[in-house]
Design a protein around this motif. Structure first.
Motif, PDB file in Angstrom:
ATOM      1  N   MET A   1       0.822  -1.193   0.000  1.00  0.00           N
ATOM      2  CA  MET A   1       0.000   0.000   0.000  1.00  0.00           C
ATOM      3  C   MET A   1       0.863   1.254   0.000  1.00  0.00           C
ATOM      4  SD  MET A   1      -3.155   1.310   2.407  1.00  0.00           S
ATOM      5  CE  MET A   1      -3.624  -0.236   2.963  1.00  0.00           C
ATOM      6  N   SER A   2       2.153   1.123  -0.152  1.00  0.00           N
ATOM      7  CA  SER A   2       3.052   2.262  -0.054  1.00  0.00           C
ATOM      8  C   SER A   2       2.841   3.285  -1.166  1.00  0.00           C
ATOM      9  CB  SER A   2       4.494   1.783  -0.060  1.00  0.00           C
ATOM     10  OG  SER A   2       4.764   1.103  -1.259  1.00  0.00           O
ATOM     11  N   ASP A   3       2.433   2.865  -2.361  1.00  0.00           N
ATOM     12  CA  ASP A   3       2.260   3.808  -3.458  1.00  0.00           C
ATOM     13  C   ASP A   3       0.842   4.369  -3.536  1.00  0.00           C
ATOM     14  OD1 ASP A   3       1.385   1.272  -4.130  1.00  0.00           O
ATOM     15  OD2 ASP A   3       1.762   1.551  -6.260  1.00  0.00           O
ATOM     16  N   LEU A   4      -0.033   3.982  -2.611  1.00  0.00           N
ATOM     17  CA  LEU A   4      -1.397   4.489  -2.587  1.00  0.00           C
ATOM     18  C   LEU A   4      -1.495   5.716  -1.689  1.00  0.00           C
ATOM     19  CD1 LEU A   4      -3.406   1.164  -2.297  1.00  0.00           C
ATOM     20  CD2 LEU A   4      -2.868   2.463  -4.345  1.00  0.00           C
ATOM     21  N   LEU A   5      -2.437   6.567  -2.018  1.00  0.00           N
ATOM     22  CA  LEU A   5      -2.703   7.749  -1.202  1.00  0.00           C
ATOM     23  C   LEU A   5      -3.334   7.312   0.117  1.00  0.00           C
ATOM     24  CD1 LEU A   5      -3.240  10.888  -0.911  1.00  0.00           C
ATOM     25  CD2 LEU A   5      -5.492  10.363  -1.801  1.00  0.00           C
ATOM     26  N   MET A   6      -2.755   7.733   1.226  1.00  0.00           N
ATOM     27  CA  MET A   6      -3.334   7.440   2.532  1.00  0.00           C
ATOM     28  C   MET A   6      -3.186   8.685   3.394  1.00  0.00           C
ATOM     29  SD  MET A   6      -4.967   5.207   4.344  1.00  0.00           S
ATOM     30  CE  MET A   6      -4.762   3.607   3.624  1.00  0.00           C
ATOM     31  N   LEU A   7      -4.290   9.135   3.969  1.00  0.00           N
ATOM     32  CA  LEU A   7      -4.229  10.286   4.851  1.00  0.00           C
ATOM     33  C   LEU A   7      -3.349   9.975   6.047  1.00  0.00           C
ATOM     34  CD1 LEU A   7      -7.974  11.375   4.897  1.00  0.00           C
ATOM     35  CD2 LEU A   7      -6.095  12.501   3.728  1.00  0.00           C
ATOM     36  N   THR A   8      -2.614  10.965   6.499  1.00  0.00           N
ATOM     37  CA  THR A   8      -1.775  10.775   7.679  1.00  0.00           C
ATOM     38  C   THR A   8      -2.654  10.837   8.927  1.00  0.00           C
ATOM     39  OG1 THR A   8      -1.364  13.136   7.989  1.00  0.00           O
ATOM     40  CG2 THR A   8       0.154  11.928   6.522  1.00  0.00           C
ATOM     41  N   PRO A   9      -2.184  10.273  10.039  1.00  0.00           N
ATOM     42  CA  PRO A   9      -2.950  10.381  11.283  1.00  0.00           C
ATOM     43  C   PRO A   9      -3.210  11.848  11.679  1.00  0.00           C
ATOM     44  CG  PRO A   9      -1.277   8.693  11.515  1.00  0.00           C
ATOM     45  CD  PRO A   9      -1.029   9.373  10.196  1.00  0.00           C
ATOM     46  N   GLU A  10      -2.261  12.740  11.428  1.00  0.00           N
ATOM     47  CA  GLU A  10      -2.445  14.158  11.736  1.00  0.00           C
ATOM     48  C   GLU A  10      -3.575  14.763  10.891  1.00  0.00           C
ATOM     49  OE1 GLU A  10      -2.437  18.070  12.761  1.00  0.00           O
ATOM     50  OE2 GLU A  10      -1.606  16.367  13.875  1.00  0.00           O
ATOM     51  N   GLN A  11      -3.601  14.456   9.594  1.00  0.00           N
ATOM     52  CA  GLN A  11      -4.673  14.956   8.731  1.00  0.00           C
ATOM     53  C   GLN A  11      -6.026  14.435   9.202  1.00  0.00           C
ATOM     54  OE1 GLN A  11      -2.991  13.366   5.110  1.00  0.00           O
ATOM     55  NE2 GLN A  11      -2.465  15.415   4.356  1.00  0.00           N
ATOM     56  N   MET A  12      -6.065  13.184   9.581  1.00  0.00           N
ATOM     57  CA  MET A  12      -7.317  12.583  10.027  1.00  0.00           C
ATOM     58  C   MET A  12      -7.788  13.207  11.341  1.00  0.00           C
ATOM     59  SD  MET A  12      -9.317  10.542   8.632  1.00  0.00           S
ATOM     60  CE  MET A  12     -10.906   9.976   9.173  1.00  0.00           C
ATOM     61  N   ARG A  13      -6.866  13.505  12.246  1.00  0.00           N
ATOM     62  CA  ARG A  13      -7.236  14.136  13.520  1.00  0.00           C
ATOM     63  C   ARG A  13      -7.883  15.493  13.294  1.00  0.00           C
ATOM     64  NH1 ARG A  13      -2.808  11.589  15.561  1.00  0.00           N
ATOM     65  NH2 ARG A  13      -1.357  13.255  15.021  1.00  0.00           N
ATOM     66  N   ARG A  14      -7.424  16.218  12.286  1.00  0.00           N
ATOM     67  CA  ARG A  14      -7.985  17.550  12.007  1.00  0.00           C
ATOM     68  C   ARG A  14      -9.431  17.487  11.530  1.00  0.00           C
ATOM     69  NH1 ARG A  14      -4.465  21.182   8.257  1.00  0.00           N
ATOM     70  NH2 ARG A  14      -6.069  22.669   8.866  1.00  0.00           N
ATOM     71  N   ILE A  15      -9.808  16.411  10.836  1.00  0.00           N
ATOM     72  CA  ILE A  15     -11.160  16.354  10.263  1.00  0.00           C
ATOM     73  C   ILE A  15     -12.095  15.381  10.976  1.00  0.00           C
ATOM     74  CG2 ILE A  15     -10.394  17.119   7.993  1.00  0.00           C
ATOM     75  CD1 ILE A  15     -10.451  14.229   7.069  1.00  0.00           C
ATOM     76  N   GLU A  16     -11.588  14.612  11.922  1.00  0.00           N
ATOM     77  CA  GLU A  16     -12.419  13.632  12.634  1.00  0.00           C
ATOM     78  C   GLU A  16     -13.674  14.222  13.266  1.00  0.00           C
ATOM     79  OE1 GLU A  16     -10.029   9.747  14.225  1.00  0.00           O
ATOM     80  OE2 GLU A  16      -9.654  11.652  15.226  1.00  0.00           O
ATOM     81  N   PRO A  17     -13.618  15.410  13.855  1.00  0.00           N
ATOM     82  CA  PRO A  17     -14.821  15.933  14.508  1.00  0.00           C
ATOM     83  C   PRO A  17     -16.010  16.149  13.564  1.00  0.00           C
ATOM     84  CG  PRO A  17     -12.884  17.200  15.151  1.00  0.00           C
ATOM     85  CD  PRO A  17     -12.454  16.267  14.067  1.00  0.00           C
ATOM     86  N   TYR A  18     -15.787  16.152  12.270  1.00  0.00           N
ATOM     87  CA  TYR A  18     -16.862  16.436  11.318  1.00  0.00           C
ATOM     88  C   TYR A  18     -17.588  15.185  10.834  1.00  0.00           C
ATOM     89  CZ  TYR A  18     -14.347  20.736  11.547  1.00  0.00           C
ATOM     90  OH  TYR A  18     -13.727  21.851  12.030  1.00  0.00           O
ATOM     91  N   PHE A  19     -17.097  14.019  11.207  1.00  0.00           N
ATOM     92  CA  PHE A  19     -17.738  12.777  10.802  1.00  0.00           C
ATOM     93  C   PHE A  19     -18.820  12.398  11.803  1.00  0.00           C
ATOM     94  CE2 PHE A  19     -13.571  12.395   8.754  1.00  0.00           C
ATOM     95  CZ  PHE A  19     -13.995  12.190   7.452  1.00  0.00           C
ATOM     96  N   PRO A  20     -19.909  11.793  11.313  1.00  0.00           N
ATOM     97  CA  PRO A  20     -20.966  11.363  12.235  1.00  0.00           C
ATOM     98  C   PRO A  20     -20.468  10.252  13.150  1.00  0.00           C
ATOM     99  CG  PRO A  20     -21.422  10.605  10.001  1.00  0.00           C
ATOM    100  CD  PRO A  20     -20.206  11.473   9.930  1.00  0.00           C
ATOM    101  N   LEU A  21     -21.061  10.165  14.323  1.00  0.00           N
ATOM    102  CA  LEU A  21     -20.698   9.117  15.271  1.00  0.00           C
ATOM    103  C   LEU A  21     -21.245   7.780  14.805  1.00  0.00           C
ATOM    104  CD1 LEU A  21     -21.439  11.026  18.589  1.00  0.00           C
ATOM    105  CD2 LEU A  21     -19.215  10.652  17.488  1.00  0.00           C
ATOM    106  N   SER A  22     -20.555   6.726  15.146  1.00  0.00           N
ATOM    107  CA  SER A  22     -20.980   5.375  14.798  1.00  0.00           C
ATOM    108  C   SER A  22     -22.049   4.920  15.791  1.00  0.00           C
ATOM    109  CB  SER A  22     -19.783   4.424  14.845  1.00  0.00           C
ATOM    110  OG  SER A  22     -20.195   3.126  14.565  1.00  0.00           O
ATOM    111  N   HIS A  23     -23.096   4.329  15.285  1.00  0.00           N
ATOM    112  CA  HIS A  23     -24.167   3.805  16.133  1.00  0.00           C
ATOM    113  C   HIS A  23     -24.199   2.293  15.991  1.00  0.00           C
ATOM    114  CE1 HIS A  23     -25.614   7.845  16.790  1.00  0.00           C
ATOM    115  NE2 HIS A  23     -25.629   8.047  15.483  1.00  0.00           N
TER     116      HIS A  23
END
Length: 122
Positions: free
Chosen positions: A1-23
């Motif tokens: 998976m090294s050549d695939l685009l993957m968001l970094t943990p830092e990028q994900m932390r910045r946008i996590e609050p905007y995702f709906p909660l899992s039920h």
């Protein structure tokens, strides 16, 4: 998976609050799915052509549709743009449409108005 685009943990932390909660049942990894969505959009692929490293294509598609309807992407974009401040660059969409090959002959046949500012050459 090294050549695939993957968001970094830092990028994900910045946008996590905007995702709906899992039920109920825990969701498939949001970071992996969002990376798959970005990969499809960035490369102009069909959903079923997403590499399997991102997860099942049906999951990626369903999540894209659900998050789009909930306005998740709009909120993320608005917040990131607000945090960005002033910019020195302005990006313009370079989308284009292909004309059918018969469209080129419309002007010659008088079926399409000449809107060019160029002077006619005799």
């Amino acid at each position: 998976m090294s050549d695939l685009l993957m968001l970094t943990p830092e990028q994900m932390r910045r946008i996590e609050p905007y995702f709906p909660l899992s039920h109920g049942v825990p969701r498939v990894d949001d970071r992996r799915v969002l990376s798959g969505i970005l990969f499809v959009i960035r490369n102009g692929l069909r959903w079923r052509d997403v590499p399997s490293d991102y997860g099942p294509h049906k999951t990626i598609y369903n999540r894209f549709i659900r998050w789009s309807r909930l306005g998740v992407f709009n909120r993320i974009l608005a917040e990131l743009a607000a945090q960005g401040g002033q910019t020195d660059n302005l990006m313009i969409d370079a989308t284009h449409l292909k004309a059918h090959r018969t469209a080129a002959s419309l002007l010659k046949k008088g079926l399409y108005p000449d809107v060019s500012d160029a002077a006619e050459v005799d």
